[in-house]
Structures are given as structure tokens and as C-alpha cells.
Design a protein around this motif. Structure first.
Motif, short mmCIF file in Angstrom:
data_model
loop_
_atom_site.label_atom_id
_atom_site.label_comp_id
_atom_site.label_asym_id
_atom_site.label_seq_id
_atom_site.Cartn_x
_atom_site.Cartn_y
_atom_site.Cartn_z
N TRP A 1 0.83 -1.19 0.00
CA TRP A 1 0.00 0.00 0.00
C TRP A 1 0.86 1.24 0.00
N TYR A 2 0.42 2.26 -0.70
CA TYR A 2 1.17 3.51 -0.74
C TYR A 2 0.61 4.52 0.26
N HIS A 3 -0.44 4.16 0.97
CA HIS A 3 -0.99 5.06 1.97
C HIS A 3 -1.22 4.28 3.27
N ARG A 4 -1.34 5.02 4.32
CA ARG A 4 -1.51 4.40 5.63
C ARG A 4 -2.90 3.81 5.75
N GLN A 5 -2.97 2.62 6.34
CA GLN A 5 -4.25 1.98 6.58
C GLN A 5 -4.54 2.01 8.07
N PHE A 6 -5.72 2.46 8.42
CA PHE A 6 -6.13 2.52 9.80
C PHE A 6 -7.05 1.34 10.09
N ASN A 7 -6.86 0.73 11.25
CA ASN A 7 -7.77 -0.33 11.66
C ASN A 7 -9.11 0.28 12.03
N ARG A 8 -10.18 -0.43 11.70
CA ARG A 8 -11.50 0.07 12.04
C ARG A 8 -11.72 -0.06 13.55
N VAL A 9 -12.37 0.92 14.11
CA VAL A 9 -12.69 0.91 15.54
C VAL A 9 -14.20 0.81 15.67
N PRO A 10 -14.71 0.49 16.85
CA PRO A 10 -16.16 0.44 17.02
C PRO A 10 -16.80 1.79 16.70
N GLY A 11 -17.96 1.75 16.12
CA GLY A 11 -18.68 2.99 15.78
C GLY A 11 -19.21 3.65 17.04
N ILE A 12 -19.73 4.87 16.86
CA ILE A 12 -20.22 5.63 18.00
C ILE A 12 -21.41 4.93 18.66
N ASP A 13 -22.16 4.16 17.89
CA ASP A 13 -23.32 3.47 18.46
C ASP A 13 -22.92 2.29 19.33
N GLU A 14 -21.66 1.85 19.29
CA GLU A 14 -21.19 0.74 20.10
C GLU A 14 -20.43 1.19 21.34
N CYS A 15 -20.21 2.51 21.48
CA CYS A 15 -19.44 3.02 22.61
C CYS A 15 -20.35 3.34 23.79
N TYR A 16 -19.85 3.10 25.00
CA TYR A 16 -20.56 3.51 26.20
C TYR A 16 -20.43 5.03 26.34
#
Length: 189
Positions: A49-64
Motif C-alpha cells: 500500500w502507498y498510503h496508511r491503513q487505519f484499523n476500524r474501531v467500534p462505531g459511536i453506536d457501540e461506545c458507552y
């Protein structure tokens, strides 16, 4: 990398050739040796990859509610997704405008006193640009549904979630947005 290297310019010149070869050996030689013996063996496998890949995090609906870190990560991911979708809409718009420019025809047809559409984009049209224009319109509508009327500076994932919730409540009560409100019908008791 192959062991053959490209000779410096002027290396075979009868007068300055020896000086060019000496300078190449003294100046570029140590850098070439360091690259060959230290850098390349420790480099490892090349990244595809020529660009940085970010890992997906839980969405706002899954956060306390109390989990500030999760909410902030979800907001940063929301901002990244926003920028990606904005770039997609811009690319689709550019493709549509390029198609219009190249397919509009030649001559002075677009400068007539009686206005008429040069590019027919009505329902059932067979114009070359129709699929691109439909794709752009659908993408722009979806982009506005998700991000429209949210501040680009202070907009957060919570605002988008609230907007989505309000839209779903509206559509449940009144039908799709843009079709107007349903007429009040008297309820039978």
C-alpha cells in the motif's frame, strides 16, 4: 536489486574520466555499500500500500457514554470516513463534468437564444453520460443525507447519529424525506 550499476556520466571520458571514477568511488561508493549491506537486507517485505491503513474501531453506536476514548476514536474514524466520501463525491462530479464536456457536441448549440438541454438526462435517456450522472446524483444525495447540515469544523459522530435517528423517525411518521407530510387522517375509536 541487481549487482550491475549504472556508471556515472563521463566515466569513460579520456581527460576527466579518472577524476569522475575517483569521485564516484570516494563519494558515492560508501553510500552504495551501506545501502547494499545494511539497508536492503534489513528492509523486509515491501508494503503493498502507498498510503496508511487505519484499523476500524467500534462505531459511536457501540461506545458507552462514559468511554471517552472509544467515543473519540469513533469520532476520528467518522472524520476520516467523511473525508473519503467527500473525495469520492468530488471524483464522481469531475467524471460527470468531463463526460458532459466531451459529449455535449460541437458548434454553437449551447449558445442558442432559445434554451434547450444539449445533454438529455431525463428518465429513460440513452445518453452516454446518463449512468455517470445518475451515479453522481445518488452519491451526492447519500452524502447529504449523512453529512449535510453538520458543521465540518465542529461536527461529530454523535451529531450524525442523531441526524440519522431523526430522519428514521420522520420517515416512519411521514414517509420519505422530500415527499411532504402525510395528511392527517381522523383516527377511529
Amino acid at each position: 536489486m541487481s549487482d550491475t550499476r549504472e556508471e556515472p556520466l563521463g566515466w569513460n571520458h579520456p581527460v576527466v574520466g579518472p577524476m569522475v571514477r575517483a569521485m564516484d568511488t570516494l563519494v558515492a561508493g560508501p553510500a552504495r555499500w551501506f545501502k547494499k549491506t545494511v539497508v536492503e537486507p534489513n528492509r523486509g517485505e515491501a508494503e503493498p500500500w502507498y498510503h496508511r491503513q487505519f484499523n476500524r474501531v467500534p462505531g459511536i453506536d457501540e461506545c458507552y457514554i462514559e468511554d471517552v476514548v472509544c467515543r473519540e476514536e469513533a469520532n476520528v474514524q467518522f472524520k476520516r470516513d467523511w473525508m473519503v466520501e467527500q473525495e469520492i463525491v468530488c471524483l464522481l462530479r469531475d467524471r460527470m463534468q468531463d463526460c458532459f464536456f466531451y459529449e455535449k457536441g460541437t458548434g454553437l448549440a449551447h449558445m442558442q437564444l432559445n434554451h434547450r438541454d444539449i445533454i438529455d438526462l431525463t428518465q429513460g435517456s440513452q445518453h452516454v453520460c446518463k449512468p455517470i450522472a445518475d451515479t453522481y446524483e445518488r452519491a451526492a444525495e447519500n452524502y447529504f443525507i449523512k453529512y449535510g447540515e453538520i458543521s465540518a469544523w465542529s461536527g461529530r459522530a454523535e451529531h450524525a447519529l442523531a441526524k440519522q435517528k431523526h430522519r428514521m423517525m420522520w420517515e416512519r411518521r411521514h414517509g420519505p424525506v422530500g415527499t411532504g407530510m402525510k395528511a392527517e387522517t381522523p383516527q377511529e375509536e
